[in-house]
Design a protein around this motif. Structure first.
Motif, mmCIF file in Angstrom:
data_model
loop_
_atom_site.group_PDB
_atom_site.id
_atom_site.type_symbol
_atom_site.label_atom_id
_atom_site.label_comp_id
_atom_site.label_asym_id
_atom_site.label_seq_id
_atom_site.Cartn_x
_atom_site.Cartn_y
_atom_site.Cartn_z
ATOM 1 N N ASP A 71 -67.316 -43.713 -8.048
ATOM 2 C CA ASP A 71 -66.740 -44.587 -7.023
ATOM 3 C C ASP A 71 -65.224 -44.642 -7.145
ATOM 4 O O ASP A 71 -64.505 -44.671 -6.140
ATOM 5 C CB ASP A 71 -67.322 -45.997 -7.144
ATOM 6 C CG ASP A 71 -68.735 -46.097 -6.606
ATOM 7 O OD1 ASP A 71 -69.157 -45.187 -5.854
ATOM 8 O OD2 ASP A 71 -69.427 -47.078 -6.938
ATOM 9 N N MET A 72 -64.719 -44.654 -8.378
ATOM 10 C CA MET A 72 -63.273 -44.707 -8.565
ATOM 11 C C MET A 72 -62.622 -43.435 -8.047
ATOM 12 O O MET A 72 -61.544 -43.488 -7.438
ATOM 13 C CB MET A 72 -62.938 -44.912 -10.050
ATOM 14 C CG MET A 72 -61.503 -45.362 -10.299
ATOM 15 S SD MET A 72 -61.213 -47.007 -9.606
ATOM 16 C CE MET A 72 -59.561 -46.806 -8.941
ATOM 17 N N ALA A 73 -63.270 -42.294 -8.269
ATOM 18 C CA ALA A 73 -62.739 -41.038 -7.745
ATOM 19 C C ALA A 73 -62.692 -41.062 -6.222
ATOM 20 O O ALA A 73 -61.739 -40.570 -5.609
ATOM 21 C CB ALA A 73 -63.584 -39.861 -8.229
ATOM 22 N N ARG A 74 -63.698 -41.626 -5.602
ATOM 23 C CA ARG A 74 -63.719 -41.739 -4.138
ATOM 24 C C ARG A 74 -62.576 -42.618 -3.650
ATOM 25 O O ARG A 74 -61.898 -42.290 -2.669
ATOM 26 C CB ARG A 74 -65.065 -42.303 -3.696
ATOM 27 C CG ARG A 74 -65.175 -42.547 -2.194
ATOM 28 C CD ARG A 74 -66.529 -43.110 -1.843
ATOM 29 N NE ARG A 74 -66.566 -43.605 -0.484
ATOM 30 C CZ ARG A 74 -67.581 -44.297 0.036
ATOM 31 N NH1 ARG A 74 -68.646 -44.541 -0.711
ATOM 32 N NH2 ARG A 74 -67.539 -44.725 1.280
ATOM 33 N N LEU A 75 -62.361 -43.741 -4.318
ATOM 34 C CA LEU A 75 -61.271 -44.636 -3.918
ATOM 35 C C LEU A 75 -59.913 -43.953 -4.060
ATOM 36 O O LEU A 75 -59.063 -44.031 -3.164
ATOM 37 C CB LEU A 75 -61.313 -45.916 -4.750
ATOM 38 C CG LEU A 75 -62.521 -46.829 -4.537
ATOM 39 C CD1 LEU A 75 -62.492 -47.975 -5.534
ATOM 40 C CD2 LEU A 75 -62.571 -47.356 -3.110
ATOM 41 N N VAL A 76 -59.703 -43.277 -5.180
ATOM 42 C CA VAL A 76 -58.433 -42.591 -5.406
ATOM 43 C C VAL A 76 -58.231 -41.489 -4.365
ATOM 44 O O VAL A 76 -57.132 -41.326 -3.821
ATOM 45 C CB VAL A 76 -58.360 -42.030 -6.838
ATOM 46 C CG1 VAL A 76 -57.176 -41.096 -6.994
ATOM 47 C CG2 VAL A 76 -58.273 -43.171 -7.854
ATOM 48 N N HIS A 77 -59.273 -40.739 -4.083
ATOM 49 C CA HIS A 77 -59.170 -39.683 -3.073
ATOM 50 C C HIS A 77 -58.783 -40.265 -1.713
ATOM 51 O O HIS A 77 -57.900 -39.733 -1.017
ATOM 52 C CB HIS A 77 -60.508 -38.938 -2.945
ATOM 53 C CG HIS A 77 -60.506 -37.869 -1.897
ATOM 54 N ND1 HIS A 77 -60.820 -38.143 -0.573
ATOM 55 C CD2 HIS A 77 -60.218 -36.545 -1.947
ATOM 56 C CE1 HIS A 77 -60.728 -37.033 0.133
ATOM 57 N NE2 HIS A 77 -60.356 -36.055 -0.683
#
Length: 224
Positions: A71-77
């Motif tokens: 989820d954090m990777a999605r937010l950063v992306h």
């Protein structure tokens, strides 16, 4: 709630649940589930160990864990590549609130975000790290100083090895008006730390121009 919000309610960026009054971007459940590192409570944390012997620092931390597909990777992306500018500021504010109560910002005079080359910023429309810094400012009142500049563009770091990352960012940053930062305790901020190459290059640029400055290091997220 206005008529528009009633017909088109705001949704959580991750799970899609309708957000309540005063809620933005994430529902309370998704916000609570983001993995915090807790590094700010351990002076010898893995982020701090990454920079030991590379640059002198007072403290170092990354607030959320980052892993591919998370989820954090999605937010950063999305805050970097899908123009969710407000999400960057909002996450910076959430991290700032949590770190403020833990005393992480004690003694720090200003936040210095890692810069983006002006051509890249013109294309994207904003520097996500500056937006994170503004969120921290809103939570803490700390001044944001955009004194670092990127003097040349560089390739994205995503697919590079650790050594390639170091070469990619070597010597790309310059500090403007270093006399204004002499003797200050500065928080060098970036969005994500993977190898530490970018933060190291930024820190070296600050200390080369203003050697009496003291540095602490922070990223919104970190891989380790």
């Amino acid at each position: 709630m206005g008529l528009f919000d009633y017909i088109f309610p705001k949704r959580c960026h991750l799970c899609g649940a309708a957000l309540g009054d005063g809620e933005e971007f994430l529902c309370p459940s998704c916000l609570a589930s983001l993995p915090r590192t807790g590094y700010h409570r351990d002076a010898d944390n893995r982020m701090a160990q990454r920079f030991a012997g590379l640059v002198p620092y007072v403290r170092a931390s990354g607030h959320f864990f980052y892993s591919r597909g998370s989820d954090m990777a999605r937010l950063v992306h999305d805050l970097k590549y899908r123009r969710f500018r407000g999400l960057a500021r909002w996450l910076g504010e959430r991290a700032g609130e949590e770190l403020l109560t833990a005393g992480f910002f004690d003694g720090i005079d200003a936040v210095v975000p890692v810069p983006m080359h002006f051509w890249k910023k013109a294309v994207r429309g904003y520097n996500q790290t500056e937006e994170i810094a503004l969120g921290i400012h809103h939570a803490t009142g700390l001044q944001v100083v955009t004194a670092l500049t990127a003097v040349r563009p560089h390739r994205t770091q995503t697919a590079l090895t650790e050594e390639q990352r170091r070469r990619n960012v070597s010597g790309i940053f310059r500090l403007r008006h270093p006399e204004m930062l002499a003797g200050k305790h500065l928080l060098i901020l970036d969005d994500v730390c993977t190898t530490g190459a970018t933060l190291t290059a930024a820190s070296e640029a600050v200390l080369s121009a203003s050697p009496t400055a003291r540095l602490s290091l922070l990223t919104l997220a970190c891989v380790f």
